[in-house]
Design a protein around this motif. Structure first.
Motif, mmCIF file in Angstrom:
data_model
loop_
_atom_site.group_PDB
_atom_site.id
_atom_site.type_symbol
_atom_site.label_atom_id
_atom_site.label_comp_id
_atom_site.label_asym_id
_atom_site.label_seq_id
_atom_site.Cartn_x
_atom_site.Cartn_y
_atom_site.Cartn_z
ATOM 1 N N PRO B 58 -0.837 -0.096 5.948
ATOM 2 C CA PRO B 58 0.388 -1.014 5.874
ATOM 3 C C PRO B 58 1.539 -0.462 5.306
ATOM 4 N N SER B 59 2.576 -1.265 4.959
ATOM 5 C CA SER B 59 3.601 -0.487 4.068
ATOM 6 C C SER B 59 3.090 -0.686 2.624
ATOM 7 N N GLY B 60 3.709 0.198 1.652
ATOM 8 C CA GLY B 60 3.156 0.597 0.470
ATOM 9 C C GLY B 60 1.966 1.016 0.320
ATOM 10 N N CYS B 61 1.389 1.838 1.419
ATOM 11 C CA CYS B 61 0.085 2.705 1.316
ATOM 12 C C CYS B 61 0.545 4.069 0.862
ATOM 13 N N GLY B 62 1.528 4.500 0.757
ATOM 14 C CA GLY B 62 1.983 5.645 0.121
ATOM 15 C C GLY B 62 2.099 6.826 1.611
ATOM 16 N N LYS B 63 2.095 6.316 2.578
ATOM 17 C CA LYS B 63 2.327 7.173 3.937
ATOM 18 C C LYS B 63 3.398 8.068 3.781
ATOM 19 N N SER B 64 4.440 7.360 3.612
ATOM 20 C CA SER B 64 5.875 8.369 3.277
ATOM 21 C C SER B 64 5.941 9.144 2.256
ATOM 22 N N THR B 65 4.984 8.797 1.185
ATOM 23 C CA THR B 65 4.797 9.714 0.017
ATOM 24 C C THR B 65 4.164 10.883 0.404
ATOM 25 N N LEU B 66 3.142 10.623 1.008
ATOM 26 C CA LEU B 66 2.427 11.486 1.426
ATOM 27 C C LEU B 66 2.808 12.675 2.358
#
Lengths: 267, 272
Positions: B58-66
């Motif tokens: 979900p959004s906020g799970c750090g996908k984009s950060t990863l």
């Protein structure tokens, strides 16, 4: 602006002609003296005579040269300063208070001092034009270079682009709509700067000639100069618009006549 | 997954050979003090050569950060991310990135946009131009090379973005919710097309999405990220024959994988 048909265009011309007619009517009906408000016919005659005797063209030439030189000088400096400020937070930190102060100050108020420093010749007019043209372009350069969106910057970074490459391939082309908006204003402002300096003391130029007409109470002659200045301003602005259309073919957002990016810089 | 044995052992890592991407106990914290946010905590996974890995969450799970860490745009607080056995410390030329939006330059033509990596990296213009035209043809954009991005539909623009990322034949393709901004039908079409492109090249892909069905449809390996802080909830291989069709999404096996993702998400998500 909405596109209208040829009929509307004719109506617009008729409306303008009616205004001029009204002006003529009022002057004749109230029997106004020509040294207060001259009739349009007198203005037209003064214009005709002035152009025929090539007095106007010599003065016009001087004013155009001063304006263009001042515009060029102001714009080169504005672009350089704007770029440096946009790229370096440190430079911005130290220069920003000065920029804000100059922004708030009516630049034409500096012109008398410039005339003292640079004399009655062309150089004081060029400097004055450059000074007045400088700020709108510098502000737009800063805003434009900073406006590159974060995703695009990240794309360039992910390609391992250097800072200079990001500037050249992304920030600069991205800033061109802002730069052209700035150039349009700068051009008109350069003309203002040159004219104000001429009014304050010059050897040649339309502003100086207008001043001498004023001493002779030749109001019709002054109106004719104003008319020439309006045409000159439109022509100079038209040149920028022409170049912008060629360079900014990809930017559809600003096809209107005058750009609205930063016009907050009022004299 | 290796169990966390000893928190004090942070900072020491064994690097194993093999595997295109190896992520070991990766953590990233934004800010400090009261405003401290743990975006990722102890993420470990590896992706083998030619694998299509999908990170779903979900959004906020750090996908984009990863993805930013793998792209070299962010540095992790602790842990390492390795590409071909070398730690990723900054942007690299052998990584292609596709963003959520096409991120095209409106002043460049379609082929000009595709050529951007070649221009930035000073690659051979003629050879790359040739390749750009070839790739554009393969995604059905032949004839659009000299057009400008604004003349293209959203789906076509994103295809240009993908082709640009493939131009210099990267070792890995990072895709950050590339179809998230498109309508559902265009999205399914592009998913099928992406699968086809991937099957031709067998390039290693790390794909990020918040769509569970998209994840299962595309993935060889699904990595489920759960939020606050971003940790791996589950990770498994999807054993469905390729090429997968949209109809395959209605099968029982597909549903099984979808349920598995869902249960991993609901086990950790929802309540803090």
């Amino acid at each position: 602006m909405k596109r209208r048909g040829p009929l509307a265009f004719c109506l617009r011309l008729i409306f303008l002609a009616a205004l001029v007619g009204l002006w003529q009517l009022v002057v004749v009906a109230l029997d106004m003296p020509a040294f207060v408000v001259p009739a349009p016919t007198r203005v037209a005659y003064a214009l005709y005579q002035g152009i025929g005797s090539d007095i106007y063209t010599t003065h016009l030439y001087v004013t155009v040269v001063e304006t263009l030189l001042g515009f060029a000088l102001g714009c080169v400096l504005a672009f350089l300063f704007g770029s440096v400020i946009a790229m370096s937070r440190t430079v911005e930190y130290y220069l920003y208070p000065l920029v804000v102060m100059f922004q708030a100050m009516p630049k034409v108020a500096l012109v008398p001092i410039i005339v003292i420093w640079f004399g009655l010749g062309m150089s004081s007019k060029v400097v004055s034009a450059a000074l007045v043209a400088f700020f709108p372009l510098m502000v737009n350069t800063i805003v434009g270079l900073r406006s590159a969106d974060e995703d695009r910057v990240n794309l360039m970074r992910s390609l391992a682009a250097s800072r200079w490459q990001i500037f050249r391939m992304l920030q600069l082309p991205n800033a061109t709509p802002y730069l052209f908006a700035g150039l349009e204003i700068a051009m008109i402002f350069a003309l203002i700067g040159a004219i104000v300096a001429e009014l304050l003391g010059a050897e040649k130029g339309l502003g100086m000639y207008m001043q001498s007409l004023n001493f002779n109470m030749d109001v019709a002659g002054q109106f004719s100069i104003l008319f020439i200045l309006a045409i000159l301003g439109l022509t100079l602005n038209g040149l920028i618009v022409l170049v912008r259309r060629r360079v900014l073919f990809w930017d559809r957002s600003r096809d209107t006549d005058v750009s609205s990016v930063s016009k907050g810089d009022v004299l | 997954m290796e169990p966390i044995v000893d928190p004090a052992a942070h900072g020491t890592f064994r690097t194993r050979s093999g595997g295109m991407i190896a992520v070991e106990r990766l953590s990233l914290t934004y800010g400090r003090g009261a405003s401290r946010v743990v975006a990722l905590r102890d993420i470990s996974f590896r992706i083998t050569d030619g694998e299509f890995a999908v990170v779903v969450g979900p959004s906020g799970c750090g996908k984009s950060t990863l993805l930013k860490i793998l792209g070299g745009l962010l540095s992790p607080t602790s842990g390492v991310a390795e590409l071909k056995g070398q730690p990723i410390t900054g942007p690299r030329r052998d990584i292609g990135v596709v963003f959520q939006t096409p991120v095209l330059f409106p002043w460049r033509t379609v082929v000009g946009n595709v050529m951007l990596p070649a221009d930035v990296q000073g690659l051979d213009q003629t050879a790359m131009q040739q390749r750009a035209l070839e790739l554009l043809g393969q995604v059905g954009l032949g004839g659009f090379e000299r057009r400008y991005p604004r003349e293209l539909s959203g789906g076509m623009q994103q295809r240009v973005g993908i082709v640009r990322a493939l131009l210099n034949d990267p070792a890995i393709l990072l895709m950050d919710e590339p179809f998230g901004a498109l309508d559902a039908m265009t999205r399914e079409t592009l998913n099928v097309e992406l699968q086809r492109m991937w099957m031709q090249r067998r390039i290693t892909v790390l794909f990020i999405t918040h769509s569970i069905s998209e994840a299962v449809f595309l993935a060889d390996r699904v990595i489920v990220l759960t939020p606050r802080p971003g940790t791996i909830g589950d990770q498994f291989e999807v054993d469905l024959p390729r090429p997968r069709t949209l109809e395959a999404m209605n099968t029982e096996r597909f549903g099984h994988y979808v349920r598995r993702v869902r249960s991993a998400l609901s086990a950790r998500g929802g309540l803090e």
